[in-house]
Design an enzyme around this catalytic site. Structure first.
Site, PDB file in Angstrom:
ATOM      1  N   ASP A  10      17.661  21.803  24.752  1.00  0.00           N
ATOM      2  CA  ASP A  10      16.075  21.476  25.373  1.00  0.00           C
ATOM      3  C   ASP A  10      16.530  20.072  24.551  1.00  0.00           C
ATOM      4  O   ASP A  10      16.831  19.523  23.816  1.00  0.00           O
ATOM      5  CB  ASP A  10      15.317  22.221  24.316  1.00  0.00           C
ATOM      6  N   ASP A 106      13.838  19.965  31.455  1.00  0.00           N
ATOM      7  CA  ASP A 106      14.664  19.309  30.270  1.00  0.00           C
ATOM      8  C   ASP A 106      14.965  20.312  29.892  1.00  0.00           C
ATOM      9  O   ASP A 106      15.589  20.334  28.622  1.00  0.00           O
ATOM     10  CB  ASP A 106      13.304  18.834  29.353  1.00  0.00           C
ATOM     11  N   GLU A 107      15.338  21.835  30.051  1.00  0.00           N
ATOM     12  CA  GLU A 107      15.448  22.811  29.412  1.00  0.00           C
ATOM     13  C   GLU A 107      16.908  23.866  30.697  1.00  0.00           C
ATOM     14  O   GLU A 107      17.015  23.903  31.558  1.00  0.00           O
ATOM     15  CB  GLU A 107      14.807  24.073  29.249  1.00  0.00           C
TER      16      GLU A 107
END
Length: 414
Positions: A10, A106-107
């Site tokens: 993350d 973003d993960e």
């Protein structure tokens, strides 16, 4: 059998962190990325740690965030920049494994079980990735390492920023079970309320609950969250070549100002339809139907759908059917705030279809050829290289680049 080594990565305060790369003078100030208040996207999209510590929350209105943090600096979003850093991080992940499954920009989940012999344990690989992203991209990440996807995600949330948490079969009860039940994937406010009424407040309560009772109340999802709380998650991290079957393709937008008549609605539908059409062609698909969504200025909404005369990816035919549906039900008691169009009942682009022998399909075929020609010009010379005359001018659509971001399917659907 070797125990699985799953990472969940993350990127910390992703949008805000990317913006601060170009603005180091703001590093020690509360910063948030937010939509344009004038264009009615005035919510917090991301915030840095200082803003978070002041109580600023993602998705809350900017005016509300400013009340909590008067010194909050709001920066406009730049989606192309975020997409660039997202792709760079993915390139790094692929150097360790081909099993990389995005969960938003973003993960990501990574399965590095098969990489043990080359790069070492999941913890070693995770720490190496964490240091590389900091060194090569100037960003920080939090990483969870575990034997399944759910616990790996818990691990990345456990310590922030710039941290790694290892959750094993031996320690997960100490780390996971004391957490509140709403920390579990799939447990939203309504589910939390129902669970609390059953006396289930912590994940330990959920893990020790009767699964038959949970199934009776929540259906199969009740069993699923009970299994996850007990570490029973065998869902795979998808290979980079994997693509979920496409059931529909759509696009929608909240307009920068209200649409006041049929002409303005048609222009927005046509602009959105061109994006849907391009994705249909790229996916090798045609649609047999159209679905539209309308939200008015009072935030009341409606969804309508109907069949197309022929399987199509023509933006003009999609627009025409959308407008027929719109005019059939919308009475203009209020102006229109947001619209969406979705191509449904998809078929392979090469699939044959039967027509009545008296029908003239020449006009339909001409529209398909024109669509392919327009798309090829845009692919070669840019999206603004050619357009329809009626789309020139202000379409009342935001132009901050958010339309380039296509989110992946949710983990809970895997």
């Amino acid at each position: 059998m070797k125990e699985r080594q799953i990472l969940h990565i993350d990127m910390n305060s992703f949008y805000a962190s990317v913006e601060l790369l170009d603005k180091p003078e703001l590093k020690n100030k509360p910063v948030a990325v937010g939509g344009d208040v004038e264009k009615r996207h005035g919510i917090i999209l991301a915030k840095n740690i200082l803003a978070k510590n002041s109580g600023v929350k993602t998705a809350e209105p900017i005016w509300e965030a400013k009340k909590k943090c008067p010194d909050l600096i709001i920066l406009p979003p730049n989606y192309e920049k975020y997409l660039f850093y997202s792709r760079k991080s993915h390139e790094m992940y692929y150097s360790y494994t081909n099993q990389v499954e995005p969960f938003g920009m973003d993960e990501c989940w990574l399965d590095v079980t098969g990489s043990y012999g080359l790069f070492g344990s999941g913890v070693k690989i995770g720490n190496e990735i964490r240091k590389r992203i900091k060194r090569e991209l100037g960003l920080t990440v939090s990483i969870g390492v575990s034997f399944n996807k759910v616990f790996a995600k818990f691990g990345s949330d456990y310590k922030k920023p710039d941290a790694l948490t290892y959750i094993s079969k031996e320690n997960y009860k100490d780390i996971i079970w004391p957490l509140n039940v709403e920390e579990m994937i799939m447990v939203g406010p309504k589910t939390k309320k129902k669970l609390n009424k059953l006396g289930i407040y912590k994940l330990s309560d959920l893990a020790l609950a009767n699964p038959k009772m949970l199934k009776n109340i929540f259906g199969i999802n009740g069993v699923k969250i009970w299994q996850w709380a007990n570490g029973r998650d065998e869902s795979p991290v998808k290979d980079y070549k994997f693509r979920n079957p496409i059931k529909s393709i759509g696009h929608g937008i909240t307009c920068s100002s209200d649409l006041v008549d049929d002409f303005e609605v048609r222009r927005v539908f046509q602009q959105l339809s061109q994006k849907v059409s391009g994705r249909l062609i790229d996916s090798g698909l045609k649609a047999l139907g159209v679905q539209i969504y309308i939200r008015d200025s009072t935030l009341s909404s409606m969804t309508l759908q109907g069949k197309l005369n022929y399987p199509s990816y023509s933006s003009l035919e999609l627009t025409e059917r959308a407008m027929e549906l719109f005019k059939s039900k919308y009475r203009w008691k209020h102006n229109v705030r947001a619209v969406a169009i979705r191509a449904i009942n998809l078929r392979d682009i090469l699939e044959v279809y039967q027509v009545h022998f008296l029908e003239d399909v020449g006009e339909h075929e001409k529209k398909l050829r024109m669509e392919r020609t327009v798309k090829s010009i845009r692919d070669r010379f840019g999206k603004d290289s050619i357009t329809y005359g009626n789309l020139i001018g202000d379409l009342k659509m935001p132009d901050d680049g958010r339309d380039i971001v296509i989110m992946p399917n949710s983990f809970i659907q895997s």
